[in-house]
Design a protein around this motif. Structure first.
Motif, short mmCIF file in Angstrom:
data_model
loop_
_atom_site.label_atom_id
_atom_site.label_comp_id
_atom_site.label_asym_id
_atom_site.label_seq_id
_atom_site.Cartn_x
_atom_site.Cartn_y
_atom_site.Cartn_z
N PHE A 189 16.23 15.69 12.81
CA PHE A 189 16.50 16.60 11.71
C PHE A 189 17.77 17.38 12.04
O PHE A 189 17.89 17.94 13.14
CB PHE A 189 15.35 17.58 11.50
CG PHE A 189 15.63 18.60 10.42
CD1 PHE A 189 15.34 18.32 9.09
CD2 PHE A 189 16.20 19.82 10.73
CE1 PHE A 189 15.62 19.24 8.09
CE2 PHE A 189 16.48 20.77 9.74
CZ PHE A 189 16.18 20.47 8.42
N VAL A 190 18.70 17.41 11.10
CA VAL A 190 19.98 18.10 11.29
C VAL A 190 20.21 19.05 10.13
O VAL A 190 20.01 18.68 8.96
CB VAL A 190 21.16 17.09 11.37
CG1 VAL A 190 22.48 17.83 11.59
CG2 VAL A 190 20.93 16.07 12.47
N SER A 191 20.61 20.28 10.43
CA SER A 191 20.99 21.22 9.37
C SER A 191 22.29 21.90 9.76
O SER A 191 22.62 22.01 10.94
CB SER A 191 19.89 22.27 9.15
OG SER A 191 19.77 23.14 10.26
N ILE B 161 18.68 5.75 14.33
CA ILE B 161 17.87 6.97 14.28
C ILE B 161 17.62 7.33 12.81
O ILE B 161 18.55 7.35 12.00
CB ILE B 161 18.58 8.13 14.99
CG1 ILE B 161 18.84 7.79 16.46
CG2 ILE B 161 17.76 9.42 14.88
CD1 ILE B 161 19.71 8.80 17.19
N GLU B 162 16.37 7.63 12.49
CA GLU B 162 16.04 8.13 11.15
C GLU B 162 16.47 9.59 11.07
O GLU B 162 16.04 10.41 11.88
CB GLU B 162 14.55 8.01 10.88
CG GLU B 162 14.13 8.52 9.50
CD GLU B 162 12.63 8.52 9.30
OE1 GLU B 162 12.19 8.96 8.22
OE2 GLU B 162 11.90 8.10 10.22
N VAL B 163 17.32 9.93 10.10
CA VAL B 163 17.90 11.27 10.02
C VAL B 163 17.53 11.94 8.71
O VAL B 163 17.66 11.34 7.63
CB VAL B 163 19.44 11.23 10.16
CG1 VAL B 163 20.02 12.64 10.07
CG2 VAL B 163 19.84 10.57 11.48
N ASP B 164 17.08 13.19 8.80
CA ASP B 164 16.92 14.05 7.63
C ASP B 164 17.95 15.17 7.77
O ASP B 164 18.04 15.80 8.83
CB ASP B 164 15.51 14.62 7.55
CG ASP B 164 15.27 15.36 6.25
OD1 ASP B 164 15.81 14.94 5.21
OD2 ASP B 164 14.54 16.37 6.26
N TYR B 165 18.74 15.41 6.72
CA TYR B 165 19.87 16.34 6.80
C TYR B 165 19.80 17.36 5.67
O TYR B 165 19.57 17.00 4.52
CB TYR B 165 21.19 15.57 6.73
CG TYR B 165 22.42 16.44 6.73
CD1 TYR B 165 22.72 17.26 7.81
CD2 TYR B 165 23.28 16.45 5.64
CE1 TYR B 165 23.85 18.06 7.82
CE2 TYR B 165 24.43 17.22 5.63
CZ TYR B 165 24.71 18.04 6.73
OH TYR B 165 25.83 18.83 6.73
N VAL B 166 20.01 18.63 6.02
CA VAL B 166 19.97 19.71 5.04
C VAL B 166 21.18 20.61 5.24
O VAL B 166 21.51 20.98 6.38
CB VAL B 166 18.67 20.55 5.20
CG1 VAL B 166 18.71 21.76 4.27
CG2 VAL B 166 17.45 19.70 4.90
#
Length: 384
Positions: free
Chosen positions: A322-324, A347-352
């Motif tokens: 997770f990246v913000s 890599i599975e990435v969730d970005y906010v």
């Protein structure tokens, strides 16, 4: 401006009886900055100075926004466009000859605290402090436990603060979150309150959290072998030996902001597959595509060397990340650039992104997004 109401400052400026008394009544009548749609009016009384500036850390705006003085008064003002839902930290700076003085806005009661001092905060139209970051009497409080462990790798005794969820039981297996700059997350991002609330609302699985702190942060965080050994070979194995933890990659997560984000990635890079996930906020992922001039302080040299190597040979060091990042901070460009690198590594990435800067309240405001994605509650799939 037919059909549109004048800004409050412009109504004051058009007053034929504008004088010092009228200007001071204006200051007394308003809380600053005055938010009118996307326009924010900053105003302050400063006597006997040559100039006043609005200082901020908003990428894209000039760093020295000069205020104008209302004629015949000692009140200075400037109007800045602040998009809705934004949060901006600022201060004023006055100049008299060669003397400079920086100070918070006396007309604004809202302050942001950080390890380097306080600053005033401008809330754009629509911004709300998350309710889950404030104490909830219905949420059962977890426990903070002070703990010490001798690090052979770092040749010192390290202090760790453990968070145990409210219904902690020896018969349950818990996921583990290791937080860099833990004392700052607790002090300036209200992370214990956030953990209590998110576990209570079932947004976060019951989680054991180890809040860690460095000795010399700028030395230990950028790809330091002793730091990586302390975290992966000393701290985590000891915690898994003493506490009922999942004890597998899917139940291990590293977390950090700024340099702490680099530390999280570098520890995982030195121990690929040992951690299942990373939670990185405004990671200081500074790199160069050509030449050696990265435009930052020399303290970033080891960061640049590490990130350049990672970009040249991306590795799947964890499964999920997770990246913000705040759109108003200079690190927004390198963080956006790293997303494809992480994804290319598998890599599975969730970005906010958020309309905020490089600050602890900004990282606090993204905690629910990140924590609930890494360890969603009440599911146990992350470590079973």
């Amino acid at each position: 401006m037919t059909g549109r109401r004048k800004l409050a400052i412009n109504r004051l400026r058009s007053n034929p009886q504008l004088d010092q008394a009228a200007a001071e009544r204006f200051l007394a009548r308003h809380t600053f900055p005055i938010i009118e749609g996307v326009k924010a009016t900053f105003a302050v009384r400063v006597d006997d100075v040559d100039a006043v500036y609005l200082r901020h850390r908003v990428q894209g705006l000039p760093g020295d926004l000069a205020l104008r003085r209302l004629p015949g008064t000692t009140v200075w003002w400037v109007v800045v466009e602040i998009p809705s839902s934004s949060r901006v930290e600022y201060q004023f700076e006055s100049r008299r000859g060669d003397h400079w003085h920086r100070f918070n806005d006396p007309g604004n009661p809202h302050l942001a605290r950080s390890p380097v001092g306080d600053s005033s905060v401008c809330f754009g139209d629509g911004y709300r402090t998350p309710s889950w970051s404030e104490p909830d009497p219905e949420a059962r409080p977890g426990e903070l436990v002070a703990w010490e462990l001798r690090s052979v790798a770092q040749r010192r005794t390290n202090r760790v603060t453990l968070y145990l969820p409210a219904r902690f039981r020896e018969t349950t297996r818990y996921p583990l979150l290791v937080v860099h700059d833990g004392a700052d997350y607790l002090e300036y991002a209200q992370m214990k309150t956030v953990l209590d609330n998110l576990i209570h609302s079932l947004d976060l699985a019951e989680t054991v959290v180890a809040f860690t702190d460095p000795g010399e942060r700028l030395t230990e965080y950028p790809n330091n072998a002793a730091h990586a050994r302390w975290i992966a070979h000393e701290l985590v194995p000891t915690l898994e030996e003493r506490l009922p933890l999942a004890g597998r990659p899917s139940g291990r997560c590293l977390m950090g902001s700024s340099f702490g984000g680099v530390a999280s990635l570098s520890v995982a890079h030195r121990n690929p597959g040992y951690f299942g996930s990373l939670l990185v906020q405004s990671g200081s992922f500074v790199f160069t595509d050509i030449g050696d001039d990265h435009g930052e302080d020399p303290a970033f040299d080891p960061v640049v060397a590490f990130v350049n190597r990672f970009r040249a040979r991306p590795r799947r060091v964890v499964e999920r990340m997770f990246v913000s990042c705040g759109v108003y901070e200079p690190l927004i460009t390198p963080n956006r650039s790293m997303l494809n690198t992480f994804r290319e590594a598998g890599i599975e990435v969730d970005y906010v992104e958020s309309r905020d800067g490089h600050s602890w309240p900004s990282w606090r405001d993204r905690l629910r997004d990140g924590l609930s994605w890494i360890y969603p509650g009440p599911s146990t799939f992350v470590y079973e």
